[in-house]
Write an enzyme that holds these catalytic residues in place. Structure first.
Site, short mmCIF file in Angstrom:
data_model
loop_
_atom_site.label_atom_id
_atom_site.label_comp_id
_atom_site.label_asym_id
_atom_site.label_seq_id
_atom_site.Cartn_x
_atom_site.Cartn_y
_atom_site.Cartn_z
NE ARG A 162 -4.52 -7.90 -6.88
CZ ARG A 162 -5.15 -7.23 -5.92
NH1 ARG A 162 -6.47 -7.32 -5.81
NH2 ARG A 162 -4.49 -6.47 -5.08
CB SER A 237 1.01 -7.31 -4.79
OG SER A 237 0.42 -6.49 -3.83
CD GLU A 333 -1.24 -8.72 -8.27
OE1 GLU A 333 -1.16 -7.84 -9.14
OE2 GLU A 333 -1.37 -8.47 -7.07
N1 EPU Z 1 2.38 -7.96 6.12
C1 EPU Z 1 3.55 -8.25 6.79
N2 EPU Z 1 4.73 -7.87 6.22
C2 EPU Z 1 4.78 -7.20 5.04
C3 EPU Z 1 3.59 -6.91 4.36
C4 EPU Z 1 2.39 -7.30 4.94
O1 EPU Z 1 3.54 -8.85 7.86
O2 EPU Z 1 5.89 -6.86 4.62
C5 EPU Z 1 1.10 -8.30 6.78
C6 EPU Z 1 0.48 -7.03 7.35
O3 EPU Z 1 0.88 -6.83 8.67
C7 EPU Z 1 -0.98 -7.29 7.27
C8 EPU Z 1 -1.12 -8.23 6.10
O4 EPU Z 1 0.17 -8.73 5.82
O5 EPU Z 1 -1.43 -7.96 8.40
C9 EPU Z 1 -1.73 -7.54 4.90
O6 EPU Z 1 -0.90 -6.47 4.48
P1 EPU Z 1 -1.43 -5.25 3.61
O7 EPU Z 1 -2.60 -4.61 4.26
O8 EPU Z 1 -0.28 -4.36 3.29
O9 EPU Z 1 -2.00 -5.91 2.30
P2 EPU Z 1 -1.47 -7.12 1.39
O10 EPU Z 1 -2.37 -8.29 1.60
O11 EPU Z 1 -0.02 -7.32 1.60
C10 EPU Z 1 -3.09 -6.57 -0.59
C11 EPU Z 1 -3.01 -6.31 -2.06
C12 EPU Z 1 -2.51 -4.91 -2.34
C13 EPU Z 1 -3.46 -3.94 -1.71
C14 EPU Z 1 -3.54 -4.23 -0.19
C15 EPU Z 1 -4.59 -3.40 0.48
C16 EPU Z 1 -2.63 -8.48 -3.07
C17 EPU Z 1 -1.67 -9.37 -3.78
N3 EPU Z 1 -2.15 -7.29 -2.70
O12 EPU Z 1 -1.76 -6.52 -0.08
O13 EPU Z 1 -2.54 -4.71 -3.74
O14 EPU Z 1 -3.04 -2.60 -1.90
O15 EPU Z 1 -3.92 -5.62 0.01
O16 EPU Z 1 -5.85 -3.85 0.13
O17 EPU Z 1 -3.78 -8.86 -2.86
C18 EPU Z 1 -1.29 -4.83 -5.77
O18 EPU Z 1 -2.09 -5.70 -6.12
O19 EPU Z 1 -0.35 -4.45 -6.50
C19 EPU Z 1 -1.44 -4.25 -4.42
C20 EPU Z 1 -0.58 -3.38 -3.93
#
Ligand code: EPU
Length: 337
Positions: A162, A237, A333
């Site tokens: 990012r 995010s 972000e």
């Molecule tokens: N998690 C939780 N609770 C939640 C959300 C997530 O426990 O409410 C845990 C999930 O269980 C999982 C981990 O966090 O183990 C990762 O969750 P997820 O796969 O949903 O991805 P994220 O790290 O929360 C990032 C990006 C997203 C992108 C997803 C998939 C960032 C800031 N966000 O989210 O990007 O879609 O990975 O690759 O890096 C965006 O930038 O707007 C965005 C949506």
């Protein structure tokens, strides 16, 4: 080109926040863009793309230039690769679908990300194991002060998680007008490394996925977790996943062994902010019209008439609680304006 005064930006930000631009203009070509910049040199400018990564906490006391440059084309190709150029104002997801429709590989894991092509290099958008930098070749930009075109090649862009030069040294100095991607025509690098994708494909009994299968899986995952900005205002995010030192991580992990994490290097670990926010009890909470999404705690939402300031206050409350609970600072972000 008509410059409008006191223009509502409600339909130009995916949070759906009511805020006004002092002056507002749509530009449809590089020539129009240069002419607006030249004719209004002394005025403060604000460059607007799809409005999918910003939180408006106040009116914008500037000339808002909405970059609405359209068009996509194939620049060149060989047996294996195709170089696709897209103008900045193209909708990102439509570009992704257009490439998949022609069996061009590389963007499929980033299906359904809101926003326009021209802003994707700024934060090096990424999802489900892929980042924009993986296929990015270069982008063209206009220097706001000198009114000259500059090509930024990948090596100059300092892409990171990012992150890019456009958030730092080049911040507020350029308007990106087009982007070139190098995509595969055959031997596609199908990337199913992200657990959610593997699970979605297995659910549908797909063992050798096509580009379209990956895109469909990503769309299904996103639709199940992330709110559609047309239905519920949001900016994806709101926070970045924090990167912390291994020693700091070990202390927290000892206390919370179930915490998910990703090793970034020998010394650094990335932890999911969504998990931290959920543990801190914020998931699904609502404060007036501002809230935290029920399926993905990283996403702040506007239930209707929240002000940017109200959403910002919720974000600060979350940051403070996470810091008190885990000793971790989570950084926004989205751009807070
Ligand atoms: N998690 C939780 N609770 C939640 C959300 C997530 O426990 O409410 C845990 C999930 O269980 C999982 C981990 O966090 O183990 C990762 O969750 P997820 O796969 O949903 O991805 P994220 O790290 O929360 C990032 C990006 C997203 C992108 C997803 C998939 C960032 C800031 N966000 O989210 O990007 O879609 O990975 O690759 O890096 C965006 O930038 O707007 C965005 C949506």
């Amino acid at each position: 080109m008509e410059i409008l005064s006191n223009f509502s930006l409600k339909n130009h930000n995916t949070f759906g926040i009511e805020a006004k631009a002092k002056r507002f203009v749509d530009v449809h070509s590089v020539e129009e863009l240069k002419s607006v910049l030249q004719q209004n040199q002394s005025e403060k400018k604000f460059i607007l793309g799809g409005g999918s990564n910003m939180l408006l906490t106040q009116d914008i006391d500037a000339l808002v230039i909405h970059v609405d440059l359209k068009g996509k084309n194939i620049l060149k190709e060989d047996d294996d690769f195709v170089w696709v150029q897209s103008q900045a104002g193209e909708n990102w997801h439509e570009l992704v679908l257009w490439t998949i429709g022609q069996n061009f590989g590389g963007l499929e894991n980033m299906s359904l990300i809101p926003g326009n092509v021209g802003t994707t290099p700024i934060q090096n958008i990424g999802a489900y194991g892929t980042e924009m930098k993986d296929t990015f070749v270069s982008c063209e930009a206009v220097n706001i002060a000198a009114l000259e075109m500059k090509t930024f090649h990948k090596e100059e862009c300092s892409f990171g998680y990012r992150e890019s030069i456009f958030k730092h040294e080049a911040k507020d100095q350029y308007v990106i007008t087009s982007v070139i991607f190098k995509l595969t025509k055959r031997n596609h690098k199908i990337n199913t490394s992200y657990g959610d994708i593997t699970a979605e494909l297995a659910k549908n009994d797909i063992s050798t996925p096509t580009l379209k299968d990956i895109s469909n899986a990503v769309i299904a995952i996103r639709q199940s977790k992330l709110p559609d900005p047309k239905e519920l205002g949001n900016s994806g995010s709101f926070f970045k996943n924090p990167i912390i030192s291994k020693s700091e991580f070990e202390k927290i992990h000892h206390q919370f062994p179930e915490m998910k994490y990703y090793n970034i290097s020998e010394t650094e670990v990335k932890v999911p902010a969504g998990w931290l926010i959920e543990q801190a009890g914020f998931k699904g909470k609502r404060f007036g019209d501002a809230g935290i999404h029920k399926n993905q705690a990283l996403v702040l939402v506007n239930y209707g008439n929240a002000t940017g300031q109200e959403i910002l206050n919720v974000s600060k409350d979350i940051q403070e609680t996470i810091f008190k609970t885990f000793g971790i600072h989570i950084e926004a972000e989205v751009n807070v304006i």
